[in-house]
Design an enzyme around this catalytic site. Structure first.
Site, PDB file in Angstrom:
ATOM      1  CD  GLU A 268     -25.503  -0.832  12.305  1.00 31.87           C
ATOM      2  OE1 GLU A 268     -25.200   0.347  12.551  1.00 31.87           O
ATOM      3  OE2 GLU A 268     -26.159  -1.175  11.296  1.00 31.87           O
ATOM      4  CD  GLU A 467     -21.247   3.684  17.851  1.00 26.52           C
ATOM      5  OE1 GLU A 467     -21.729   3.684  16.694  1.00 26.52           O
ATOM      6  OE2 GLU A 467     -20.377   2.869  18.221  1.00 26.52           O
TER       7      GLU A 467
END
Length: 559
Positions: A268, A467
């Site tokens: 990320e 997600e």
């Protein structure tokens, strides 16, 4: 072992923009000048509300949890993203569903783990109507032996297996570690030779104010410095992606349809403000996180930026009073409602800290755009779902992660605009989460966070991949995924929305879970089922995939 030597990139990284895309300025990536993200000392006024994150917060405001008393907010958990935003054109298809493979799908030796079981799993997923699989290509496995020596053998086997069963592949360029440490059975560290360089030069790792080092990901303060045996981290990442492109050229755009570029811990774009062992329980513990700006490279950049605005004393380190020990931000001098986060110093520091993260993301966007130009793959990047202080004024856990998102500042829109310049797909979590689950932490709002991120994606016309945050298959969680998908569904592109189920495990193939999962795939994939109530089981495709799932379940029990 398939050994592929690295192709040396141009030292200047002066890459050309693709047709229709902006031409990046080469000096933005090439040299590591001291970073200063604003020319003078003009700072934000606390009264200037560009896009307030409170517009997207689904809980009522109250002074008790650090928010503004009397400020308006939506009390509902759903609804429109923003009243001024026109709905996007609808496409003729629903959201494609992918399933993320276990992190050890390719083991430390570079071989596919449990290949026969993996094949049975792929057969079941294909029969269930799943579009494809997502897999992390670990830097610590592929380039484990030596710099520039790449072993793609196990990943080639996976891609060919997916092709055999008609599945697409999303490949993540995973430049981070996996797991909490050597004692973790799923531990995947950075390449050994990188860790050796970190041992020799500890400032290649992030550090907090206590001097604690974090080796999940190389400090972005040395992005363009030749600290990895003559290469910079950006050059090492570029060589890795270039080797992937050359190895899988025949599959790109056909089987491999998307490349996700890892940009930080857990892949990320963020700082490692919470170590992995704390991040696991960060939501429950409401961790504030620690600013990761104390390695010498980060401090040098901060000092240079402070000198540029004529405030030398601002360049000595992170903010005072930003301790992670009290879980209540109102007990800290920096994060409390009227704390120093909203003073000229706080705004200076947070602009620098978040700006350095944006610069890192843009460097990776630029090189990925150049390397995969003309291959037919979509490029994506992922943001973290940090929501456990979303209901406060300062959003402390987002600030320490590098997202300058507060009550009076939208920190996600600048990131979305950056991704938009390179036509990237935005990947984000929390699609399965509900505010009602956060009763133990009234400051948390996963739904508010997600609505703000969806708004930024819609504003910048970004394709989106959702997600789940937890590997669960209860009806309420799956319904929440569908609900959140409807908030975005459509977009500017024909197939603008997809979903990654994270991740494949033994529980997925349990008969009750599999029944729910196959119905969920049908709801997400078919536009009519997206809008209508779904019939119960009994379809031919369900029966076919169920028999495959039983085979997988039996195989997993044997391992």
């Amino acid at each position: 072992m398939t050994v592929i030597p690295a192709a040396r990139p141009p030292s200047s990284f002066a890459v050309a923009a693709s047709p229709g895309r902006p031409r990046p300025a080469p000096d933005y990536v090439a040299a590591p000048p001291p970073l200063c993200l604003f020319p003078g000392r003009r700072l934000l006024s606390p009264l200037r509300l560009a896009v307030s994150s409170r517009l997207h917060f689904s809980k009522p405001s109250s002074g008790a949890n650090g928010s503004l008393e009397g400020s308006s907010s939506s009390s509902g958990s759903g609804g429109e993203l923003h009243p001024a935003l026109p709905p996007p054109p609808r496409s003729g298809q629903g959201a494609r569903v992918f399933v993320t493979l276990p992190p050890d799908a390719v083991g430390p030796s570079g071989q596919v783990a449990r290949k026969k079981t993996m094949g049975a799993s792929f057969m079941a997923l294909s029969a269930a109507g799943v579009e494809g699989v997502a897999v992390e290509c670990w830097w610590g496995i592929v380039e484990r032996e030596a710099p520039g020596v790449y072993d793609w053998g196990g990943y080639m086997d996976l891609v060919m297996l997916a092709q055999r069963y008609g599945l697409k592949v999303r490949a993540t360029m995973a430049f981070h570690q996996w797991g909490t440490g050597p004692g973790d059975p799923g531990w995947i560290p950075l390449p050994r030779w990188v860790l050796e360089e970190m041992d020799k030069e500890p400032d290649l790792a992030f550090a907090d104010r206590f001097g604690r080092r974090n080796k999940e990901y190389i400090s972005l303060g040395c992005d363009v410095l030749p600290v990895l045996r003559g290469r910079s981290p950006i050059q090492a990442y570029s060589d890795f992606m270039r080797s992937f492109r050359d190895t899988f050229r025949d599959f790109l755009g056909v089987v491999i349809t998307e490349i996700q570029v890892g940009m930080g811990p857990a892949g990320e774009l963020r700082y490692p403000s919470c170590p992995p062992e704390k991040l696991i329980r960060a939501r429950a513990a409401a961790e504030l996180g620690e600013f990761q700006c104390y390695d010498k490279h980060m401090l040098a950049s901060l000092s240079a930026c402070a000198q540029k605005v004529g405030m030398h004393e601002w360049g000595c380190g992170g903010p005072f009073g930003a301790s992670n020990f009290p879980q209540n931000p109102e007990e800290t001098a920096f994060f409390k409602s009227d704390g120093s986060w909203n003073t000229p110093y706080g705004q200076f520091f947070l602009e620098w800290y978040s700006g350095l993260l944006l610069l890192h993301g843009e460097r990776l966007c630029m090189v990925a755009d150049f390397i995969f130009l003309g291959t037919g793959v979509q490029i994506s990047a992922k943001l973290a779902g940090i929501h456990w202080h979303y209901g406060t004024n300062s959003h402390p856990s987002e600030l320490t992660a590098g997202y300058y998102n507060t009550l009076i500042r939208d920190g996600y829109l600048p990131i979305a605009r950056m991704f938009g310049r390179y036509r990237m797909t935005l990947c984000c979590m929390c699609f399965d989460m509900r505010d009602s689950e956060e009763s133990s932490n009234p400051r948390s709002s996963p739904e508010g966070f997600l609505r703000q991120l969806l708004y930024a994606a819609r504003m910048c016309k970004l394709p989106l991949t959702g997600e789940n945050s937890f590997a669960r298959l209860d009806e309420a969680s799956l319904d929440q995924v569908v609900k959140n998908s409807k908030l975005y569904y459509g977009g500017a592109y024909e197939a603008s929305l997809s979903f990654n189920y994270v991740r494949m495990n033994r529980s997925l193939f349990d008969s009750h879970n599999w029944s729910r999962f196959t119905r969920f795939v049908k709801r997400m994939s078919d536009i009519q089922n997206f809008r209508a109530r779904l019939d119960l089981r009994g379809t031919e495709s369900f029966l076919s995939s169920a028999s495959c799932a039983e085979d997988v379940g039996r195989a997993l029990v044997c391992h």
